[in-house]
Design a protein around this motif. Structure first.
Motif, mmCIF file in Angstrom:
data_model
loop_
_atom_site.group_PDB
_atom_site.id
_atom_site.type_symbol
_atom_site.label_atom_id
_atom_site.label_comp_id
_atom_site.label_asym_id
_atom_site.label_seq_id
_atom_site.Cartn_x
_atom_site.Cartn_y
_atom_site.Cartn_z
ATOM 1 N N LEU A 207 8.890 -5.078 -8.851
ATOM 2 C CA LEU A 207 8.429 -3.750 -9.273
ATOM 3 C C LEU A 207 9.545 -2.969 -9.963
ATOM 4 O O LEU A 207 9.298 -2.228 -10.924
ATOM 5 C CB LEU A 207 7.926 -2.965 -8.056
ATOM 6 C CG LEU A 207 6.458 -3.132 -7.684
ATOM 7 C CD1 LEU A 207 6.179 -2.457 -6.340
ATOM 8 C CD2 LEU A 207 5.555 -2.551 -8.760
ATOM 9 N N ALA A 208 10.756 -3.131 -9.464
ATOM 10 C CA ALA A 208 11.877 -2.363 -10.007
ATOM 11 C C ALA A 208 12.122 -2.682 -11.479
ATOM 12 O O ALA A 208 12.547 -1.813 -12.251
ATOM 13 C CB ALA A 208 13.137 -2.640 -9.191
ATOM 14 N N TYR A 209 11.870 -3.909 -11.897
ATOM 15 C CA TYR A 209 12.065 -4.275 -13.293
ATOM 16 C C TYR A 209 10.948 -3.740 -14.188
ATOM 17 O O TYR A 209 11.106 -3.676 -15.408
ATOM 18 C CB TYR A 209 12.169 -5.789 -13.433
ATOM 19 C CG TYR A 209 13.507 -6.324 -12.992
ATOM 20 C CD1 TYR A 209 14.673 -5.959 -13.656
ATOM 21 C CD2 TYR A 209 13.612 -7.184 -11.908
ATOM 22 C CE1 TYR A 209 15.909 -6.440 -13.251
ATOM 23 C CE2 TYR A 209 14.841 -7.673 -11.491
ATOM 24 C CZ TYR A 209 15.987 -7.292 -12.166
ATOM 25 O OH TYR A 209 17.209 -7.761 -11.766
ATOM 26 N N ARG A 210 9.840 -3.340 -13.596
ATOM 27 C CA ARG A 210 8.702 -2.856 -14.385
ATOM 28 C C ARG A 210 8.515 -1.348 -14.290
ATOM 29 O O ARG A 210 8.031 -0.726 -15.224
ATOM 30 C CB ARG A 210 7.430 -3.577 -13.924
ATOM 31 C CG ARG A 210 7.439 -5.054 -14.346
ATOM 32 C CD ARG A 210 6.578 -5.927 -13.441
ATOM 33 N NE ARG A 210 6.640 -7.320 -13.871
ATOM 34 C CZ ARG A 210 7.644 -8.154 -13.545
ATOM 35 N NH1 ARG A 210 8.635 -7.719 -12.786
ATOM 36 N NH2 ARG A 210 7.643 -9.400 -13.974
ATOM 37 N N LEU A 211 8.896 -0.773 -13.144
ATOM 38 C CA LEU A 211 8.769 0.676 -12.955
ATOM 39 C C LEU A 211 10.093 1.216 -12.401
ATOM 40 O O LEU A 211 10.159 1.733 -11.276
ATOM 41 C CB LEU A 211 7.616 0.987 -11.984
ATOM 42 C CG LEU A 211 6.213 0.537 -12.416
ATOM 43 C CD1 LEU A 211 5.244 0.664 -11.254
ATOM 44 C CD2 LEU A 211 5.727 1.361 -13.607
ATOM 45 N N PRO A 212 11.176 1.111 -13.161
ATOM 46 C CA PRO A 212 12.502 1.474 -12.632
ATOM 47 C C PRO A 212 12.635 2.942 -12.261
ATOM 48 O O PRO A 212 13.464 3.290 -11.420
ATOM 49 C CB PRO A 212 13.447 1.106 -13.781
ATOM 50 C CG PRO A 212 12.587 1.098 -15.015
ATOM 51 C CD PRO A 212 11.237 0.646 -14.556
ATOM 52 N N GLU A 213 11.829 3.793 -12.886
ATOM 53 C CA GLU A 213 11.932 5.228 -12.581
ATOM 54 C C GLU A 213 11.570 5.509 -11.128
ATOM 55 O O GLU A 213 12.155 6.394 -10.492
ATOM 56 C CB GLU A 213 11.004 6.013 -13.515
ATOM 57 C CG GLU A 213 11.058 7.522 -13.295
ATOM 58 C CD GLU A 213 10.119 8.276 -14.232
ATOM 59 O OE1 GLU A 213 9.984 9.502 -14.061
ATOM 60 O OE2 GLU A 213 9.515 7.623 -15.121
ATOM 61 N N TYR A 214 10.615 4.758 -10.597
ATOM 62 C CA TYR A 214 10.143 5.005 -9.233
ATOM 63 C C TYR A 214 10.651 3.971 -8.227
ATOM 64 O O TYR A 214 10.569 4.186 -7.017
ATOM 65 C CB TYR A 214 8.612 5.040 -9.208
ATOM 66 C CG TYR A 214 8.054 6.167 -10.033
ATOM 67 C CD1 TYR A 214 8.087 7.478 -9.560
ATOM 68 C CD2 TYR A 214 7.530 5.939 -11.307
ATOM 69 C CE1 TYR A 214 7.604 8.529 -10.322
ATOM 70 C CE2 TYR A 214 7.037 6.987 -12.081
ATOM 71 C CZ TYR A 214 7.083 8.275 -11.579
ATOM 72 O OH TYR A 214 6.607 9.312 -12.338
ATOM 73 N N PHE A 215 11.164 2.849 -8.723
ATOM 74 C CA PHE A 215 11.741 1.810 -7.858
ATOM 75 C C PHE A 215 13.130 1.477 -8.419
ATOM 76 O O PHE A 215 13.311 0.468 -9.091
ATOM 77 C CB PHE A 215 10.833 0.578 -7.837
ATOM 78 C CG PHE A 215 9.448 0.858 -7.315
ATOM 79 C CD1 PHE A 215 9.162 0.716 -5.967
ATOM 80 C CD2 PHE A 215 8.442 1.283 -8.168
ATOM 81 C CE1 PHE A 215 7.893 0.987 -5.469
ATOM 82 C CE2 PHE A 215 7.173 1.564 -7.687
ATOM 83 C CZ PHE A 215 6.895 1.414 -6.335
ATOM 84 N N PRO A 216 14.107 2.330 -8.156
ATOM 85 C CA PRO A 216 15.395 2.248 -8.871
ATOM 86 C C PRO A 216 16.406 1.279 -8.272
ATOM 87 O O PRO A 216 17.475 1.088 -8.858
ATOM 88 C CB PRO A 216 15.919 3.688 -8.771
ATOM 89 C CG PRO A 216 15.360 4.189 -7.477
ATOM 90 C CD PRO A 216 14.017 3.538 -7.319
ATOM 91 N N ASP A 217 16.110 0.653 -7.128
ATOM 92 C CA ASP A 217 17.130 -0.117 -6.420
ATOM 93 C C ASP A 217 17.003 -1.623 -6.652
ATOM 94 O O ASP A 217 17.011 -2.419 -5.708
ATOM 95 C CB ASP A 217 17.064 0.184 -4.913
ATOM 96 C CG ASP A 217 17.448 1.617 -4.604
ATOM 97 O OD1 ASP A 217 18.227 2.194 -5.379
ATOM 98 O OD2 ASP A 217 16.977 2.152 -3.587
ATOM 99 N N ALA A 218 16.906 -2.037 -7.911
ATOM 100 C CA ALA A 218 16.745 -3.462 -8.218
ATOM 101 C C ALA A 218 17.938 -4.273 -7.726
ATOM 102 O O ALA A 218 17.771 -5.333 -7.102
ATOM 103 C CB ALA A 218 16.550 -3.657 -9.719
ATOM 104 N N GLU B 155 0.827 -1.205 0.000
ATOM 105 C CA GLU B 155 0.000 0.000 0.000
ATOM 106 C C GLU B 155 0.864 1.259 0.000
ATOM 107 O O GLU B 155 0.539 2.248 -0.658
ATOM 108 C CB GLU B 155 -0.934 -0.006 1.219
ATOM 109 C CG GLU B 155 -2.021 -1.067 1.153
ATOM 110 C CD GLU B 155 -2.881 -1.102 2.402
ATOM 111 O OE1 GLU B 155 -2.590 -0.328 3.352
ATOM 112 O OE2 GLU B 155 -3.843 -1.902 2.444
ATOM 113 N N GLY B 156 1.972 1.197 0.733
ATOM 114 C CA GLY B 156 2.888 2.343 0.751
ATOM 115 C C GLY B 156 3.508 2.591 -0.613
ATOM 116 O O GLY B 156 3.627 3.746 -1.047
ATOM 117 N N TRP B 157 3.896 1.539 -1.301
ATOM 118 C CA TRP B 157 4.461 1.689 -2.648
ATOM 119 C C TRP B 157 3.432 2.292 -3.601
ATOM 120 O O TRP B 157 3.759 3.175 -4.400
ATOM 121 C CB TRP B 157 4.923 0.336 -3.173
ATOM 122 C CG TRP B 157 6.087 -0.246 -2.436
ATOM 123 C CD1 TRP B 157 7.016 0.435 -1.695
ATOM 124 C CD2 TRP B 157 6.445 -1.627 -2.347
ATOM 125 N NE1 TRP B 157 7.924 -0.435 -1.161
ATOM 126 C CE2 TRP B 157 7.615 -1.701 -1.540
ATOM 127 C CE3 TRP B 157 5.919 -2.798 -2.873
ATOM 128 C CZ2 TRP B 157 8.232 -2.914 -1.250
ATOM 129 C CZ3 TRP B 157 6.540 -4.009 -2.592
ATOM 130 C CH2 TRP B 157 7.680 -4.063 -1.792
#
Length: 665
Positions: free
Chosen positions: A614-625, A572-574
């Protein structure tokens, strides 16, 4: 005009009916279209008239705002003079004019609304004379407005449903995979029970091909076969292989082979060979759509379909529908599988090489304690553990460092271990709603892990107690139920949802998913739309946030359990952060992991995996894959350490059993 409703007979203390009628005539109510009526415990006035609007003459019979006079009991107590005064007051010319003006305004309003929506106003206007209730005119007008709004909604819904049906035809689903459709594909089905060598045969064919993809049901299987393919030598060099799962990418430059989870199939890059493992998952309630997509969309000239024999009928139907030639090879188990003559009954009767099966994390850990208290070392396998931990625990059993493996049905898929005997502690499993007996197919798959070919002469199966032993014997004797040959699940893609949104204007994900399930064209039911309950529930919550359809769709698919409060809170936070276009970074979590208990570290590991997804799909907002992968591996290592620590601590409390070290096979 509705006839006045006569008042019922009354006792000798009442004014008789004739007096009331005379009173109405004396006041000229009848001549003015005013009726005295009684209904629903009320005595009231109803005004009749006709409104002329838009070239229409619209009659009405309505109760004015002050038209309710009294309850019948009170009315009977009024004398003629009091009744006359009340009637004269409530049926005044001003009251009649006020109601007529309100009716005229409402009729004009309704005619305008109907004209705007190209709807026939007659059914709504009839309610102005067909309302027998003692409700004021304002309430009647509001009820008609609501009926009109509902009718408009129904008409819009029908129009959108028809447009949705025209926009997506599931009969054309296979044609959506352009590369697979262009290739001359053929299917080879390798069907057999566990320990029949079917996967080994398919992987060998894959390794010999110039290019190929292995599609696994689990990250663990993808990882195992990724490493297996890396050991293959081609032209004096190791085979170049990439690993692609929802949470991880290990991409090798120039790789022509890929080990992947089935949901991550690349449908655009042609290969020589594709292997689709556990093909019987076509019938899975929640994940079957991924196997439908793989069979229809795998862009390979030769597609190996590997799994249980009960999938044969479904495979034949799919091959015929896709017009692909099919070879079916039925394989037999390489070693015999037999029930023990008696139940195990006591913990001390467990042996080295046993696999003890329970169906929940709590039960697995309980049995771990029971076994280690007998002086035997334990490897632990259950679904909440990451693939890395499960593999490490399984390796301890393979190497002889653990005498017994205790696990859930997670051992039934993707873990090859030298198990001599399967011991079932129960045959009852929670299905997400109720406790129920496991299906025969699952019982066979678990039991089949006993007696690894080349290690044991036969595999043995036993129940811990007499009842479980009896039920397992019956389940293993049951004839497999074939998978259905139609109704293959198809999950919505983002393209599907955008297509529906384009023709309906709808942007709410929950409504788009609902339209996909209920409104798209399913001509013969061969392919059928499916979504999971979890996705739909998440969609309803996501629709409360300022997110695009694409963002909501991605978030609805994040592989994180909504039943674990900490994971649900993180999800929910994400989602909330993304709605605010806020970047989510991973920070100082690494320092906390040593302070967490086993359950918390397991959940932390799953949290990092979900972030990586999530990082692999929305890297702009989840950049720490990369950091998420590192933290996930560290958490997995910590879980493995805690499991070994629990095992060692429990065994130190007991005298060491003779020869606890099992000889490595």
């Amino acid at each position: 005009m509705t006839q006045p409703i006569p008042l019922p007979p009354h006792d000798s203390n009442d004014t008789d009916q004739g007096d009331d009628d005379d009173l109405c005539r004396q006041l000229g109510l009848d001549a003015r279209g005013i009726a005295l009526a009684r209904m629903e415990g009320r005595v009231f006035l109803r005004f009749a008239g006709t409104v002329h609007s838009g070239g229409r003459a619209v009659p009405y019979e309505l109760v004015p705002a002050q038209g309710v006079l009294a309850k019948p009991s009170k009315w009977r107590k009024l004398d003629a003079q009091a009744r006359a005064a009340l009637l004269a007051e409530r049926a005044s010319g001003d009251a009649v004019a006020e109601l007529h003006a309100a009716a005229a305004d409402f009729v004009a309003e309704l005619l305008g609304l109907c004209e705007d929506c190209d709807m026939d106003p007659a059914p709504f206007l009839r309610a102005l004379v067909d309302t027998p209730l003692a409700e004021p005119a304002g309430a009647v007008f509001e009820r008609i407005r609501q009926r009109f709004e509902h009718a408009v909604e129904r008409e819009v819904e029908e129009r959108h449903a028809e447009r949705t049906k025209q926009s997506i035809n599931l009969a054309e689903y296979p044609a959506s995979f352009e590369m697979a459709r262009r290739l001359p594909r053929r299917f080879i089905a390798l069907l057999g029970p566990t320990n029949s060598g079917k996967t080994h045969q398919a992987i060998e064919a894959l390794a010999k091909a110039d290019s190929g993809v292995y599609l696994a049901p689990l990250r663990l299987l993808a990882l195992e076969n990724y490493e297996r393919l890396q050991t293959v030598q081609r032209h004096g060099k190791p085979l170049a292989v990439s690993l692609v799962t929802g949470e991880e990418r290990r991409l090798m430059a120039g790789a022509c082979h890929v080990a992947s989870t089935v949901e991550m199939l690349d449908t655009r890059t042609p290969v020589d060979v594709a292997v689709i493992d556990e093909i019987q998952m076509l019938g899975d309630r929640d994940r079957g759509a991924a196997w439908t997509a793989a069979v229809c969309g795998a862009p390979a000239r030769t597609v190996y379909l590997v799994g249980a024999p009960e999938a044969r009928q479904a495979i034949e139907a799919l091959a015929a529908r896709l017009e692909c030639p099919l070879e079916v090879h039925l394989l037999k188990r390489k070693g015999p599988l037999a029930m023990e003559p008696m139940a195990v009954r006591k913990v001390r009767n467990l042996r080295r090489g046993d696999a003890v099966i329970a169906f929940s994390r709590r039960e697995v850990l309980k049995w771990c304690d029971l076994v280690t208290e007998m002086g035997l070392s334990v490897a632990t396998v259950y679904g909440n553990l990451s693939p890395e931990v499960r593999r490490a625990q399984a390796q301890r059993f393979r190497d002889g460092e653990a005498d017994v493996v205790v696990g859930t049905d997670a051992i039934a898929m993707g873990l090859n271990m030298p198990i001599a005997r399967i011991v079932m502690t129960t045959t009852v499993k929670y299905n997400g709603v109720d406790e129920e007996e496991i299906p025969a197919a699952l019982a066979r798959q678990i039991a089949g892990r006993a007696g690894r070919f080349g290690v044991h002469e036969e595999g043995l199966v036993a129940g811990y107690d007499e009842e479980t032993h009896k039920v397992m014997r019956e389940l293993l004797r049951e004839k497999p139920v074939p998978l259905k040959a139609n109704g293959f699940a198809v999950a919505p893609t983002l393209e599907h949802l955008h297509r529906i949104a384009a023709v309906t204007g709808e942007q709410a994900l929950a409504k788009l998913l609902k339209r996909f399930v209920h409104n798209i064209d399913v001509p013969d039911g061969f392919f059928y739309p499916r979504i999971t309950e979890d996705q739909f529930d998440r969609a309803a919550w996501l629709d409360t946030l300022e997110l695009t359809v694409a963002e909501k769709f991605v978030l609805s698919l994040v592989p994180v359990s909504t039943k674990v409060a900490s994971l649900q809170h993180a999800w929910e936070g994400w989602a909330t952060a993304l709605s605010r276009k806020k970047t989510m970074r991973l920070g100082g979590e690494r320092n906390q992991i040593g302070q967490l208990n086993l359950q918390q570290v397991e959940d932390t590991c799953r949290l990092y995996s979900a972030y990586a997804w999530l990082a692999y799909r929305l890297p702009e907002y989840f950049p720490d894959a990369e950091l998420a992968q590192l933290l996930s591996r560290e958490a997995s290592t910590r879980v493995d350490q805690l499991l070994q620590l629990q095992n060692a601590t429990a065994r130190r409390r007991q005298p060491k059993a003779a020869g606890t070290k099992r000889r490595r096979p």
